[in-house]
Write a protein that holds these residues in place. Structure first.
Motif, PDB file in Angstrom:
ATOM      1  N   LEU A   4     -58.338   4.889 -32.734  1.00 26.23           N
ATOM      2  CA  LEU A   4     -58.085   4.553 -34.133  1.00 26.23           C
ATOM      3  C   LEU A   4     -57.050   5.456 -34.766  1.00 26.23           C
ATOM      4  CD1 LEU A   4     -61.774   3.954 -35.263  1.00 26.23           C
ATOM      5  CD2 LEU A   4     -60.081   2.266 -34.531  1.00 26.23           C
ATOM      6  N   ASN A   5     -56.721   6.589 -34.140  1.00 29.26           N
ATOM      7  CA  ASN A   5     -55.769   7.520 -34.710  1.00 29.26           C
ATOM      8  C   ASN A   5     -54.342   7.241 -34.243  1.00 29.26           C
ATOM      9  OD1 ASN A   5     -55.212   9.802 -36.362  1.00 29.26           O
ATOM     10  ND2 ASN A   5     -54.990  11.075 -34.533  1.00 29.26           N
ATOM     11  N   ARG A   6     -54.134   6.226 -33.406  1.00 31.87           N
ATOM     12  CA  ARG A   6     -52.820   5.977 -32.835  1.00 31.87           C
ATOM     13  C   ARG A   6     -52.105   4.867 -33.600  1.00 31.87           C
ATOM     14  NH1 ARG A   6     -52.523   9.167 -28.791  1.00 31.87           N
ATOM     15  NH2 ARG A   6     -50.376   8.525 -28.495  1.00 31.87           N
ATOM     16  N   THR A   7     -50.780   4.942 -33.579  1.00 28.74           N
ATOM     17  CA  THR A   7     -49.933   3.926 -34.204  1.00 28.74           C
ATOM     18  C   THR A   7     -49.180   3.179 -33.115  1.00 28.74           C
ATOM     19  OG1 THR A   7     -49.657   5.257 -36.204  1.00 28.74           O
ATOM     20  CG2 THR A   7     -48.032   3.515 -35.798  1.00 28.74           C
ATOM     21  N   MET A   8     -49.302   1.857 -33.125  1.00 26.04           N
ATOM     22  CA  MET A   8     -48.604   1.026 -32.143  1.00 26.04           C
ATOM     23  C   MET A   8     -47.103   1.017 -32.425  1.00 26.04           C
ATOM     24  SD  MET A   8     -48.767  -1.110 -29.557  1.00 26.04           S
ATOM     25  CE  MET A   8     -50.466  -1.642 -29.510  1.00 26.04           C
ATOM     26  N   PHE A   9     -46.290   1.249 -31.392  1.00 23.15           N
ATOM     27  CA  PHE A   9     -44.841   1.185 -31.528  1.00 23.15           C
ATOM     28  C   PHE A   9     -44.250  -0.008 -30.784  1.00 23.15           C
ATOM     29  CE2 PHE A   9     -40.473   2.331 -30.294  1.00 23.15           C
ATOM     30  CZ  PHE A   9     -39.934   2.583 -31.543  1.00 23.15           C
ATOM     31  N   TYR A  10     -44.811  -0.317 -29.600  1.00 20.33           N
ATOM     32  CA  TYR A  10     -44.275  -1.438 -28.829  1.00 20.33           C
ATOM     33  C   TYR A  10     -45.290  -1.829 -27.766  1.00 20.33           C
ATOM     34  CZ  TYR A  10     -41.001  -4.316 -26.169  1.00 20.33           C
ATOM     35  OH  TYR A  10     -40.384  -5.369 -25.539  1.00 20.33           O
ATOM     36  N   LYS A  11     -45.371  -3.139 -27.479  1.00 20.63           N
ATOM     37  CA  LYS A  11     -46.199  -3.623 -26.383  1.00 20.63           C
ATOM     38  C   LYS A  11     -45.487  -4.772 -25.706  1.00 20.63           C
ATOM     39  CE  LYS A  11     -47.498  -7.809 -28.007  1.00 20.63           C
ATOM     40  NZ  LYS A  11     -47.387  -9.107 -27.309  1.00 20.63           N
ATOM     41  N   THR A  12     -45.790  -4.974 -24.436  1.00 25.11           N
ATOM     42  CA  THR A  12     -45.258  -6.137 -23.727  1.00 25.11           C
ATOM     43  C   THR A  12     -46.087  -6.390 -22.484  1.00 25.11           C
ATOM     44  OG1 THR A  12     -43.230  -7.198 -22.922  1.00 25.11           O
ATOM     45  CG2 THR A  12     -43.612  -4.936 -22.222  1.00 25.11           C
ATOM     46  N   GLU A  13     -46.004  -7.609 -21.982  1.00 27.65           N
ATOM     47  CA  GLU A  13     -46.684  -7.993 -20.747  1.00 27.65           C
ATOM     48  C   GLU A  13     -45.905  -9.156 -20.136  1.00 27.65           C
ATOM     49  OE1 GLU A  13     -51.258  -8.385 -19.705  1.00 27.65           O
ATOM     50  OE2 GLU A  13     -50.555 -10.212 -20.687  1.00 27.65           O
ATOM     51  N   PHE A  14     -45.597  -9.050 -18.838  1.00 26.81           N
ATOM     52  CA  PHE A  14     -44.912 -10.142 -18.155  1.00 26.81           C
ATOM     53  C   PHE A  14     -45.199 -10.056 -16.659  1.00 26.81           C
ATOM     54  CE2 PHE A  14     -41.930  -6.659 -18.988  1.00 26.81           C
ATOM     55  CZ  PHE A  14     -41.455  -6.350 -17.719  1.00 26.81           C
ATOM     56  N   ASP A  15     -44.918 -11.146 -15.958  1.00 26.71           N
ATOM     57  CA  ASP A  15     -45.163 -11.223 -14.517  1.00 26.71           C
ATOM     58  C   ASP A  15     -43.946 -10.728 -13.747  1.00 26.71           C
ATOM     59  OD1 ASP A  15     -47.669 -12.351 -14.937  1.00 26.71           O
ATOM     60  OD2 ASP A  15     -46.840 -14.379 -15.010  1.00 26.71           O
ATOM     61  N   ILE A  16     -44.211 -10.072 -12.615  1.00 30.70           N
ATOM     62  CA  ILE A  16     -43.157  -9.527 -11.755  1.00 30.70           C
ATOM     63  C   ILE A  16     -43.303 -10.120 -10.358  1.00 30.70           C
ATOM     64  CG2 ILE A  16     -42.392  -7.436 -10.564  1.00 30.70           C
ATOM     65  CD1 ILE A  16     -42.866  -5.860 -13.045  1.00 30.70           C
ATOM     66  N   LEU A  17     -42.171 -10.506  -9.774  1.00 33.04           N
ATOM     67  CA  LEU A  17     -42.120 -10.971  -8.392  1.00 33.04           C
ATOM     68  C   LEU A  17     -41.001 -10.223  -7.680  1.00 33.04           C
ATOM     69  CD1 LEU A  17     -42.784 -12.893  -6.023  1.00 33.04           C
ATOM     70  CD2 LEU A  17     -41.176 -14.529  -7.041  1.00 33.04           C
ATOM     71  N   ALA A  18     -41.356  -9.490  -6.611  1.00 35.23           N
ATOM     72  CA  ALA A  18     -40.347  -8.828  -5.778  1.00 35.23           C
ATOM     73  C   ALA A  18     -39.713  -9.882  -4.873  1.00 35.23           C
ATOM     74  CB  ALA A  18     -40.994  -7.709  -4.960  1.00 35.23           C
ATOM     75  N   LEU A  19     -38.451 -10.207  -5.138  1.00 32.39           N
ATOM     76  CA  LEU A  19     -37.808 -11.362  -4.509  1.00 32.39           C
ATOM     77  C   LEU A  19     -37.658 -11.226  -2.998  1.00 32.39           C
ATOM     78  CD1 LEU A  19     -35.068 -12.052  -7.208  1.00 32.39           C
ATOM     79  CD2 LEU A  19     -37.250 -13.227  -6.889  1.00 32.39           C
ATOM     80  N   LYS A  20     -37.555 -10.022  -2.493  1.00 32.45           N
ATOM     81  CA  LYS A  20     -37.337  -9.817  -1.064  1.00 32.45           C
ATOM     82  C   LYS A  20     -38.636  -9.498  -0.325  1.00 32.45           C
ATOM     83  CE  LYS A  20     -32.581  -8.219  -1.778  1.00 32.45           C
ATOM     84  NZ  LYS A  20     -31.609  -7.117  -1.574  1.00 32.45           N
ATOM     85  N   GLY A  21     -39.770  -9.740  -0.980  1.00 31.39           N
ATOM     86  CA  GLY A  21     -41.055  -9.547  -0.334  1.00 31.39           C
ATOM     87  C   GLY A  21     -41.504  -8.114  -0.233  1.00 31.39           C
ATOM     88  N   GLN A  22     -40.827  -7.193  -0.929  1.00 32.48           N
ATOM     89  CA  GLN A  22     -41.223  -5.791  -0.830  1.00 32.48           C
ATOM     90  C   GLN A  22     -42.431  -5.493  -1.715  1.00 32.48           C
ATOM     91  OE1 GLN A  22     -38.519  -6.976  -2.363  1.00 32.48           O
ATOM     92  NE2 GLN A  22     -37.602  -5.524  -3.796  1.00 32.48           N
ATOM     93  N   ASP A  23     -42.917  -4.254  -1.616  1.00 27.88           N
ATOM     94  CA  ASP A  23     -44.079  -3.805  -2.383  1.00 27.88           C
ATOM     95  C   ASP A  23     -43.701  -3.741  -3.868  1.00 27.88           C
ATOM     96  OD1 ASP A  23     -46.174  -2.505  -3.573  1.00 27.88           O
ATOM     97  OD2 ASP A  23     -46.270  -0.857  -2.128  1.00 27.88           O
TER      98      ASP A  23
END
Length: 552
Positions: A4-23
């Motif tokens: 409750l003592n914190r102030t939000m500055f930025y948030k985000t969420e999105f999906d990630i895909l490693a195109l070459k099959g890497q970790d």
């Protein structure tokens, strides 16, 4: 638990895909390493950058900087080869200039679905030292965290929300892609808002779409039309759905639309061109960033380090139980399992009690601070003139908004004693009000500062249209035709104030009609000619009408 003592500055969420099959997790970890290395160089401290340290951080550990109060710790859960990972990066900044020390906290979540696929989330927040007496450090201007920017610019990673690419800039629409954009806007599975900036009379958007994209990042898909012909091509498809956007206005198409429902169009809010010209571009950009990139509800559900630790405890417990089942096949096993489950239940209860205790401490701290702020506001304003008293109380409310509807109403009457009051029924309805107090305060504030002058003024104006053009809330001057036909229903609008009959048919409302939504607002009132006040008779929810046939 939400801090409750914190102030939000930025948030985000999105999906990630490693195109070459890497970790994909290792790709994210390397981006975090590069981001922290850049911060360390700019701030003249050292943070470990060797592969051994960061392999350990990927697997869950803690690392500290040299020369600064900076720390990172992480936790990893592995199930069937799929990674779930989270980290916290804390920076304690003391400028040594008399301002309050500030902690910046970056929390990253990684929910893997396979080796190369995951959902990435980030929340950036800050808190100033509690109880500090003195000025605060300045809040930086709107920006997208560089870590997010690094991920979006990596050609080896595909970044999407609901299958929509969020790596590109704003999309210009016209006749050649209007049908495709309509498919995105009307997609019922769309999990990302769409912001459309229409051109004004000169053919240019009143709000720079590139500035919108820089402020919102992957939290919204920004599109725009250049020229009236391009806008017409888009609006010819949107108009049948009542989703058109004209004349320089900016419209936000909410997620998961239901265009086949008659009232769905009301969910997709827009900022009128007149409001943009009056307040300026920054007003719109800041408002949309606050709504779309600083949504605190997301913070409460994101993946955090404690969540990953809980997954690890559950896995360890399941392994222990499996081992016990393998080793013991008699009656003693049931007793041991029962004891194990009871112990785990007690541990969980203990954790909940600790969290609840911490939250109560935070609430007590905030309530004391709120009381001190209001006491100081009233005490400091007691000897001042009316305008000074009003300004001091409003500033106190903005620093620490009221905690309940009743507190909000009392503060409003204290701040605007010659503009608003409540009947006995109105005060009673505060106890039933489930609206977020800060939202309720904003609505009552608009009633006092926008609506009251319209009623009290000598000029003949369309009060509802004028209020709706200047406020984020809407004014309904009366009920619908079918509701008015019901004497019983209309009788519920009768009330009295200081011995005079009033009729609380007009009401100020929010765009949402869902009473469970904390942003829901319904304030029923009447204009009292004798006192020249807006008199509130009910703010507890929907009054019965032809559509609802029920009261709250």
């Amino acid at each position: 638990m939400l801090d409750l003592n914190r102030t939000m500055f930025y948030k985000t969420e999105f999906d990630i895909l490693a195109l070459k099959g890497q970790d994909a997790l290792w790709s994210v970890v390397l981006k975090i390493r590069g981001w922290i290395a850049d911060k360390a160089r700019r701030s003249s401290y050292r943070f470990p950058c060797d592969n051994a340290t960061w392999t350990s951080l990927k697997n869950g550990t803690r690392a500290k900087a040299e020369g600064a109060d900076v720390e990172m710790y992480s936790s990893l859960h592995i199930e069937e080869g799929v990674y779930t990972w989270a980290c916290r990066f804390a920076e304690n900044v003391d400028l040594k200039d008399g301002s309050a020390p500030r902690q910046w906290l970056t929390e990253v979540g990684f929910k893997g679905r396979s080796l190369e696929e995951s959902t990435f989330s980030l929340v950036l927040s800050y808190s100033d030292r509690a109880g500090f007496i003195g000025p605060l450090q300045a809040v930086p201007g709107r920006s997208i965290p560089k870590l997010v920017d690094y991920l979006l610019k990596d050609d080896a990673l595909d970044c999407t929300v609901s299958g929509i690419n969020v790596k590109s800039g704003p999309v210009e629409v016209g006749s050649e892609n209007a049908q495709e954009m309509l498919g995105i806007i009307a997609n019922t599975d769309r999990g990302i808002p769409v912001v459309f900036a229409s051109p004004g009379t000169l053919g240019q958007p009143l709000v720079d779409p590139h500035e919108l994209h820089r402020a919102l990042g992957p939290n919204a898909l920004v599109c725009y039309a250049m020229g009236l012909q391009a806008a017409e091509a888009m609006n010819s498809l949107l108009e049948p759905l009542r989703l058109a956007c004209f004349g320089g206005a900016v419209r936000v198409y909410a997620t998961q639309p239901r265009v086949d429902e008659p009232l769905d169009h009301a969910r997709h809010r827009f900022v009128a061109a007149s409001a943009i010209r009056e307040h300026g571009e920054d007003y719109v950009v800041d408002m949309l960033r606050r709504a779309l990139a600083q949504d605190v509800h997301f913070w409460q559900s994101m993946l955090r380090v404690d969540d990953v630790k809980h997954l690890n405890r559950e896995s360890a417990r399941e392994r222990r139980i499996a081992e016990l089942k393998r080793r013991f096949q008699d009656e003693a096993l049931e007793e041991m399992l029962s004891t194990e489950e009871a112990t785990e239940a007690l541990k969980q209860d203990n954790e909940l009690i600790k969290e609840e205790n911490n939250q109560l401490r935070e609430e007590v701290h905030n309530l004391r601070a709120r009381c001190q702020s209001y006491e100081a506001a009233f005490a400091g304003a007691s000897a001042a003139d009316g305008e000074g008293r009003l300004a001091e109380i409003v500033r106190a409310a903005r620093r620490l908004p009221p905690a309940t509807a009743t507190e909000t109403a009392r503060l409003a009457v204290a701040a605007f004693p010659d503009r608003i009051d409540f009947t006995e029924r109105g005060w009673d309805s505060c106890g039933e009000c489930r609206t977020d107090p800060s939202v309720l305060w904003a609505a009552i504030h608009d009633m006092c500062t926008i609506l009251h002058p319209l009623y009290a003024g000598s000029e003949s104006v369309d009060i509802a249209r004028e209020f709706n053009s200047r406020s984020t809330f809407s004014l309904a001057r009366g009920e619908g035709r079918m509701t008015r036909k019901s004497p019983k229903t209309m009788a519920s609008r009768k009330d009295d104030y200081q011995g005079r009959d009033i009729f609380i048919e007009p009401h100020v409302k929010s765009s949402t009609g869902n009473q469970k939504d904390p942003n829901f607002v319904r304030i029923y009132f009447d204009w009292d000619e004798a006192s020249e006040k807006l008199v509130v008779g009910d703010c507890g929810g929907h009054l019965e009408n032809h559509s609802t046939r029920s009261v709250r």
